[in-house]
Design a protein around this motif. Structure first.
Motif, PDB file in Angstrom:
ATOM      1  N   GLY A 144      -0.801 -13.431 -49.456  1.00  0.00           N
ATOM      2  CA  GLY A 144      -1.572 -14.109 -48.417  1.00  0.00           C
ATOM      3  C   GLY A 144      -3.014 -14.338 -48.820  1.00  0.00           C
ATOM      4  N   ALA A 160      -2.491 -29.375 -42.031  1.00  0.00           N
ATOM      5  CA  ALA A 160      -2.463 -28.474 -43.181  1.00  0.00           C
ATOM      6  C   ALA A 160      -3.861 -28.402 -43.769  1.00  0.00           C
ATOM      7  CB  ALA A 160      -1.464 -28.950 -44.232  1.00  0.00           C
ATOM      8  N   VAL A 176      -2.109 -24.090 -46.634  1.00  0.00           N
ATOM      9  CA  VAL A 176      -1.756 -23.353 -45.425  1.00  0.00           C
ATOM     10  C   VAL A 176      -1.440 -24.368 -44.336  1.00  0.00           C
ATOM     11  CG1 VAL A 176      -2.495 -21.646 -43.724  1.00  0.00           C
ATOM     12  CG2 VAL A 176      -3.340 -21.508 -46.073  1.00  0.00           C
ATOM     13  N   GLU A 177      -0.324 -24.231 -43.700  1.00  0.00           N
ATOM     14  CA  GLU A 177       0.039 -25.151 -42.626  1.00  0.00           C
ATOM     15  C   GLU A 177      -0.460 -24.637 -41.279  1.00  0.00           C
ATOM     16  OE1 GLU A 177       3.962 -26.751 -42.547  1.00  0.00           O
ATOM     17  OE2 GLU A 177       4.260 -26.489 -44.706  1.00  0.00           O
ATOM     18  N   ARG A 178      -0.658 -25.569 -40.362  1.00  0.00           N
ATOM     19  CA  ARG A 178      -1.147 -25.224 -39.024  1.00  0.00           C
ATOM     20  C   ARG A 178      -0.199 -24.230 -38.357  1.00  0.00           C
ATOM     21  NH1 ARG A 178      -2.316 -30.090 -35.088  1.00  0.00           N
ATOM     22  NH2 ARG A 178      -0.071 -30.423 -35.386  1.00  0.00           N
ATOM     23  N   ALA A 180       0.117 -21.077 -39.141  1.00  0.00           N
ATOM     24  CA  ALA A 180       0.565 -19.985 -40.013  1.00  0.00           C
ATOM     25  C   ALA A 180      -0.011 -18.663 -39.534  1.00  0.00           C
ATOM     26  CB  ALA A 180       0.127 -20.256 -41.441  1.00  0.00           C
ATOM     27  N   ALA A 205      -3.119 -14.962 -44.428  1.00  0.00           N
ATOM     28  CA  ALA A 205      -2.381 -16.180 -44.091  1.00  0.00           C
ATOM     29  C   ALA A 205      -1.427 -16.570 -45.217  1.00  0.00           C
ATOM     30  CB  ALA A 205      -3.357 -17.327 -43.823  1.00  0.00           C
ATOM     31  N   ARG A 206      -0.184 -16.827 -44.856  1.00  0.00           N
ATOM     32  CA  ARG A 206       0.814 -17.221 -45.839  1.00  0.00           C
ATOM     33  C   ARG A 206       0.476 -18.610 -46.376  1.00  0.00           C
ATOM     34  NH1 ARG A 206       2.678 -12.583 -47.528  1.00  0.00           N
ATOM     35  NH2 ARG A 206       3.084 -11.215 -45.743  1.00  0.00           N
ATOM     36  N   ALA A 207       0.561 -18.742 -47.691  1.00  0.00           N
ATOM     37  CA  ALA A 207       0.141 -19.984 -48.323  1.00  0.00           C
ATOM     38  C   ALA A 207       1.007 -20.269 -49.544  1.00  0.00           C
ATOM     39  CB  ALA A 207      -1.325 -19.900 -48.731  1.00  0.00           C
ATOM     40  N   THR A 208       1.017 -21.549 -49.922  1.00  0.00           N
ATOM     41  CA  THR A 208       1.762 -22.010 -51.084  1.00  0.00           C
ATOM     42  C   THR A 208       0.779 -22.505 -52.134  1.00  0.00           C
ATOM     43  OG1 THR A 208       3.595 -22.724 -49.665  1.00  0.00           O
ATOM     44  CG2 THR A 208       3.530 -23.606 -51.907  1.00  0.00           C
TER      45      THR A 208
END
Length: 362
Positions: A144, A160, A176-178, A180, A205-208
Motif C-alpha cells: 500500500g 483515479a 489508486v482508484e476512487r 480505495a 491505500a491499495r495501488a497498482t
C-alpha cells in the motif's frame, strides 16, 4: 522556414475560442467556481466533444494522437477564458500514462480520458513543495501507499489518481482508484477557484504500479510546465485586452485615461514583454515533442518566465483599472487568481530557473 502554426492548429484555436465565448462567458465561470466541486460536467463534455481531453492521447487509445503543442494551444485558449475544469489534471495524467508505455493502466484509462468519461489526475508534489521525482517522500510498502500529497488538482472528483511515490527500488508511479481503502481526499480552499485542489492522504491505500523510475513522472511534470506557461500567456493577453478596452472608455479630466502617457506606456511595456514570450512556450512544447534532450530545460524556462510575466501583468492591469479592478464584481480578479495558481503549481519561478541553470551545466 515557416515557424508559425499550421492551418489545422489555427482552426483548433479559433474553434475553441468561439466555443468558449458562447458556452463559457464569465457568468458561467463564476457559477462553476462557486459550486461545491468547481466542475461542470456539461461544460467538460462539451470540451470533450471538441476533442480537448484527447488531443495528446494516442490514436490507438481513442485520442487524436496530436502533440503537446496542440494541447498547449488549447491551454492558451482555456487560460484566455479562465475556463474552470480538470483539463490540466487530465493532461498531466495523460502525459504520465503515455510515458509509462504499453501498461494496462494506459489501455484502460486513456480512452476514458479522451472521451471525457473519466477524470484522472496526477499527485506529484509532497509536503514542503517538493516537485522532484527523486525526492518524493510518499512510500509504497506492504502492498500500500503511505504519505500525503497536498496539492492534487481535481482529486475530489477524480476516478483515479496517479501517485508519484517510491519503494526500495526507487521512484515510480502507482495508480489508486476512487474509493480505495486507505485513500482519503480533503478538498482545499485555494485562491484560484477555477481549478480545485485537494489534500490526498494515503494510509496503506491499495495501488497498482504503472511505471518504474522517474522518467514518466518527469515527462508529466514537463508537460505540465508547458501547459501552465501557455495558460499564463492566454490569461495575460486577456488581462491586457480587457484593460485596453477599459482605458478607452473610462474618462478623467475630459478624456479617456488611455490617452495619458503613464497608462499608454505601462500597457505598451506589457505587450512588448508578452509578444516574444509566445515563441518561448511554443519552442518548449516543440522541444517536448521533437527534441527531448532539451525538453526539461526549456519547459522550466518557459514556466518560470511566463508565470512571472502573468503575475506582473495582472497586478499592473488591476492597478490601471483603478478602484473597480479590486472589486469582486469586476471579472479581472478571475485571472488574478489563476495567475497565482500558475506561478505556484509545480514550482515557483526561482525553483525552475535554478533547475534550468543546473540542466545547462552552469
Amino acid at each position: 522556414m515557416d515557424f508559425g502554426l499550421s492551418q489545422d492548429q489555427v482552426l483548433l484555436k479559433d474553434t475553441i475560442r468561439r466555443y468558449l465565448e458562447t458556452e463559457c462567458p464569465t457568468t458561467r465561470v463564476r457559477a462553476v467556481m462557486e459550486s461545491e466541486t468547481g466542475h461542470d460536467p456539461a461544460l467538460w463534455q462539451g470540451l470533450a466533444t471538441l476533442g480537448l481531453p484527447g488531443l495528446h492521447v494516442p490514436v490507438e487509445h481513442g485520442g487524436l494522437g496530436l502533440e503537446l503543442l496542440d494541447a498547449a494551444l488549447a491551454a492558451e485558449e482555456l487560460g484566455w477564458a479562465a475556463t474552470p475544469g480538470p483539463f490540466l489534471a487530465c493532461s498531466l495524467a495523460t502525459a504520465a500514462l503515455v510515458a509509462s508505455g504499453r501498461s494496462e493502466a494506459a489501455a484502460r484509462w486513456l480512452p476514458e480520458i479522451a472521451h471525457g468519461r473519466a477524470v484522472v489526475t496526477l499527485a506529484l508534489g509532497d509536503e514542503g513543495a517538493e516537485w522532484d521525482a527523486t525526492r518524493v517522500a510518499t512510500r509504497f510498502r506492504a502492498g500500500g501507499l503511505h504519505g500525503q500529497k497536498p496539492l492534487v488538482p481535481y482529486a475530489a472528483i477524480a476516478d483515479a489518481i496517479l501517485v508519484a511515490s517510491r519503494d526500495d527500488d526507487g521512484p515510480g508511479l502507482w495508480l489508486v482508484e476512487r474509493g480505495a481503502p486507505g485513500l482519503e481526499i480533503t478538498p482545499l480552499s485555494g485562491l484560484d477557484m477555477t481549478r480545485r485542489v485537494a489534500l490526498v492522504t494515503l494510509d496503506g491505500a491499495r495501488a497498482t504500479r504503472v511505471a518504474s523510475g522517474h522518467a514518466a513522472i518527469d515527462r508529466a511534470r514537463d508537460a505540465g510546465l508547458v501547459l501552465l506557461a501557455a495558460d499564463a500567456y492566454g490569461g495575460a493577453r486577456r488581462c491586457v485586452d480587457m484593460t485596453v478596452k477599459y482605458t478607452l472608455t473610462r474618462e478623467q479630466f475630459g478624456q479617456p485615461i488611455g490617452a495619458f502617457q503613464a497608462v499608454k506606456h505601462q500597457l505598451a511595456d506589457l505587450v512588448t514583454d508578452l509578444e516574444p514570450a509566445l515563441a518561448l512556450w511554443w519552442y518548449a512544447a516543440h522541444a517536448y515533442d521533437r527534441i527531448q534532450d532539451r525538453a526539461a530545460r526549456h519547459a522550466a524556462i518557459a514556466k518560470a518566465h511566463l508565470t512571472d510575466l502573468y503575475d506582473r501583468t495582472v497586478r499592473v492591469t488591476t492597478e490601471l483599472s483603478g478602484g473597480i479592478g479590486f472589486t469582486w464584481e469586476y471579472d479581472l480578479h478571475l485571472w488574478f487568481r489563476r495567475a497565482l495558481f500558475d506561478r505556484a503549481f509545480l514550482g515557483e519561478a526561482h525553483y525552475h530557473r535554478q533547475r534550468a541553470a543546473d540542466l545547462a551545466g552552469w
